[in-house]
Write a protein that holds these residues in place. Structure first.
Motif, PDB file in Angstrom:
ATOM      1  N   LEU A 243       0.821  -1.209   0.000  1.00 31.42           N
ATOM      2  CA  LEU A 243       0.000   0.000   0.000  1.00 31.42           C
ATOM      3  C   LEU A 243       0.854   1.258   0.000  1.00 31.42           C
ATOM      4  O   LEU A 243       0.655   2.154  -0.825  1.00 31.42           O
ATOM      5  CB  LEU A 243      -0.940  -0.010   1.211  1.00 31.42           C
ATOM      6  CG  LEU A 243      -1.931   1.133   1.334  1.00 31.42           C
ATOM      7  CD1 LEU A 243      -2.902   1.135   0.166  1.00 31.42           C
ATOM      8  CD2 LEU A 243      -2.682   1.028   2.658  1.00 31.42           C
ATOM      9  N   VAL A 244       1.829   1.343   0.896  1.00 27.75           N
ATOM     10  CA  VAL A 244       2.620   2.571   0.987  1.00 27.75           C
ATOM     11  C   VAL A 244       3.614   2.707  -0.160  1.00 27.75           C
ATOM     12  O   VAL A 244       3.981   3.818  -0.532  1.00 27.75           O
ATOM     13  CB  VAL A 244       3.343   2.725   2.346  1.00 27.75           C
ATOM     14  CG1 VAL A 244       2.351   2.760   3.477  1.00 27.75           C
ATOM     15  CG2 VAL A 244       4.389   1.671   2.562  1.00 27.75           C
ATOM     16  N   GLU A 245       4.041   1.595  -0.729  1.00 31.54           N
ATOM     17  CA  GLU A 245       4.973   1.688  -1.857  1.00 31.54           C
ATOM     18  C   GLU A 245       4.275   2.188  -3.113  1.00 31.54           C
ATOM     19  O   GLU A 245       4.915   2.717  -4.009  1.00 31.54           O
ATOM     20  CB  GLU A 245       5.678   0.358  -2.090  1.00 31.54           C
ATOM     21  CG  GLU A 245       6.704   0.096  -1.000  1.00 31.54           C
ATOM     22  CD  GLU A 245       7.484  -1.197  -1.171  1.00 31.54           C
ATOM     23  OE1 GLU A 245       7.243  -1.920  -2.167  1.00 31.54           O
ATOM     24  OE2 GLU A 245       8.330  -1.467  -0.312  1.00 31.54           O
ATOM     25  N   ASN A 246       2.974   2.022  -3.177  1.00 31.02           N
ATOM     26  CA  ASN A 246       2.220   2.439  -4.364  1.00 31.02           C
ATOM     27  C   ASN A 246       1.420   3.712  -4.171  1.00 31.02           C
ATOM     28  O   ASN A 246       0.833   4.215  -5.125  1.00 31.02           O
ATOM     29  CB  ASN A 246       1.286   1.303  -4.806  1.00 31.02           C
ATOM     30  CG  ASN A 246       2.060   0.091  -5.262  1.00 31.02           C
ATOM     31  OD1 ASN A 246       3.011   0.213  -6.027  1.00 31.02           O
ATOM     32  ND2 ASN A 246       1.679  -1.071  -4.782  1.00 31.02           N
ATOM     33  N   ASN A 247       1.343   4.220  -2.940  1.00 36.09           N
ATOM     34  CA  ASN A 247       0.497   5.383  -2.651  1.00 36.09           C
ATOM     35  C   ASN A 247       1.162   6.274  -1.608  1.00 36.09           C
ATOM     36  O   ASN A 247       1.156   5.940  -0.430  1.00 36.09           O
ATOM     37  CB  ASN A 247      -0.864   4.935  -2.102  1.00 36.09           C
ATOM     38  CG  ASN A 247      -1.589   4.016  -3.036  1.00 36.09           C
ATOM     39  OD1 ASN A 247      -2.083   4.450  -4.053  1.00 36.09           O
ATOM     40  ND2 ASN A 247      -1.618   2.739  -2.714  1.00 36.09           N
ATOM     41  N   LYS A 248       1.674   7.383  -2.014  1.00 34.80           N
ATOM     42  CA  LYS A 248       2.287   8.326  -1.065  1.00 34.80           C
ATOM     43  C   LYS A 248       1.254   9.382  -0.671  1.00 34.80           C
ATOM     44  O   LYS A 248       0.396   9.759  -1.459  1.00 34.80           O
ATOM     45  CB  LYS A 248       3.507   9.010  -1.686  1.00 34.80           C
ATOM     46  CG  LYS A 248       4.559   8.056  -2.220  1.00 34.80           C
ATOM     47  CD  LYS A 248       5.147   7.202  -1.130  1.00 34.80           C
ATOM     48  CE  LYS A 248       6.233   6.306  -1.713  1.00 34.80           C
ATOM     49  NZ  LYS A 248       6.429   5.093  -1.023  1.00 34.80           N
ATOM     50  N   GLY A 249       1.339   9.852   0.554  1.00 36.09           N
ATOM     51  CA  GLY A 249       0.463  10.929   1.002  1.00 36.09           C
ATOM     52  C   GLY A 249      -1.000  10.561   1.101  1.00 36.09           C
ATOM     53  O   GLY A 249      -1.873  11.378   0.854  1.00 36.09           O
ATOM     54  N   MET A 250      -1.284   9.326   1.481  1.00 33.96           N
ATOM     55  CA  MET A 250      -2.673   8.881   1.576  1.00 33.96           C
ATOM     56  C   MET A 250      -3.386   9.507   2.760  1.00 33.96           C
ATOM     57  O   MET A 250      -2.777   9.756   3.797  1.00 33.96           O
ATOM     58  CB  MET A 250      -2.733   7.360   1.763  1.00 33.96           C
ATOM     59  CG  MET A 250      -2.270   6.563   0.594  1.00 33.96           C
ATOM     60  SD  MET A 250      -2.363   4.798   0.968  1.00 33.96           S
ATOM     61  CE  MET A 250      -0.995   4.645   2.101  1.00 33.96           C
ATOM     62  N   GLY A 251      -4.681   9.692   2.603  1.00 37.57           N
ATOM     63  CA  GLY A 251      -5.531  10.097   3.706  1.00 37.57           C
ATOM     64  C   GLY A 251      -5.994   8.869   4.469  1.00 37.57           C
ATOM     65  O   GLY A 251      -5.775   7.731   4.050  1.00 37.57           O
ATOM     66  N   GLU A 252      -6.649   9.105   5.590  1.00 37.65           N
ATOM     67  CA  GLU A 252      -7.091   7.997   6.434  1.00 37.65           C
ATOM     68  C   GLU A 252      -8.028   7.038   5.713  1.00 37.65           C
ATOM     69  O   GLU A 252      -7.907   5.827   5.857  1.00 37.65           O
ATOM     70  CB  GLU A 252      -7.731   8.527   7.716  1.00 37.65           C
ATOM     71  CG  GLU A 252      -6.716   9.088   8.678  1.00 37.65           C
ATOM     72  CD  GLU A 252      -7.309   9.481  10.014  1.00 37.65           C
ATOM     73  OE1 GLU A 252      -8.401   8.984  10.364  1.00 37.65           O
ATOM     74  OE2 GLU A 252      -6.670  10.286  10.715  1.00 37.65           O
ATOM     75  N   GLN A 253      -8.967   7.568   4.930  1.00 37.45           N
ATOM     76  CA  GLN A 253      -9.909   6.674   4.248  1.00 37.45           C
ATOM     77  C   GLN A 253      -9.206   5.811   3.207  1.00 37.45           C
ATOM     78  O   GLN A 253      -9.548   4.642   3.039  1.00 37.45           O
ATOM     79  CB  GLN A 253     -11.054   7.469   3.608  1.00 37.45           C
ATOM     80  CG  GLN A 253     -12.187   6.587   3.108  1.00 37.45           C
ATOM     81  CD  GLN A 253     -12.810   5.743   4.222  1.00 37.45           C
ATOM     82  OE1 GLN A 253     -13.183   6.246   5.266  1.00 37.45           O
ATOM     83  NE2 GLN A 253     -12.909   4.434   4.000  1.00 37.45           N
TER      84      GLN A 253
END
Length: 153
Positions: free
Chosen positions: A110-120
């Protein structure tokens, strides 16, 4: 049959086409990946196959031939924990930790593919991983902290 797990090549026996989980635990002695429900519903057995979180309990080992498998044991690099492992420790997110390997592996993808994610976005991305101790708020907080830190440099 040859398989690639944690950047190592192994030869495994495939009589009866065992699950990837069975091979990891019983033939390769990589016991970090846990058996949970046996139906791909809990997330305890998730590993990364070519970077995608995959339930190893229902994945036939023959289906991973030619692919790269990463387990919880393969995350450490040069004695350093993966950033997801580190933030989970810093934030003390787990209680019993049975779900930890699957949670960590899903979070890594998840974090390797999405930077700056919100809580949802974090909640949606971690969907399918069950924690019997209900530490979801701590997990979301830790991943939010990590992804915000990564976007700031």
């Amino acid at each position: 049959m040859k398989v690639s797990v944690n950047n190592k090549e192994y030869t495994v026996e495939v009589d009866g086409n065992p699950s990837l989980l069975e091979v990891l635990r019983e033939q390769l002695d990589l016991t970090g990946t846990k058996y949970g429900c046996g139906e791909a519903a809990c997330g305890a057995c998730r590993v990364l196959v070519n970077g995608t979180p995959t339930p190893s309990c229902i994945t036939p080992v023959t289906s991973i031939q030619g692919k790269q498998v990463l387990t919880i044991e393969g995350l450490e690099t040069d004695g350093k924990l993966h950033p997801v492992q580190q933030v989970f420790l810093e934030e003390d997110v787990f209680q019993c930790s049975y779900c930890a390997p699957g949670m960590v592996m899903t979070a890594v993808a998840l974090v390797e593919n999405n930077k700056g994610m919100g809580e949802q976005e974090i909640i949606d991305g971690m969907n399918g991983n069950i924690c019997r101790c209900c530490t979801y708020p701590a997990i979301v907080k830790a991943l939010h902290k990590l992804t915000q830190k990564e976007t700031k440099g």
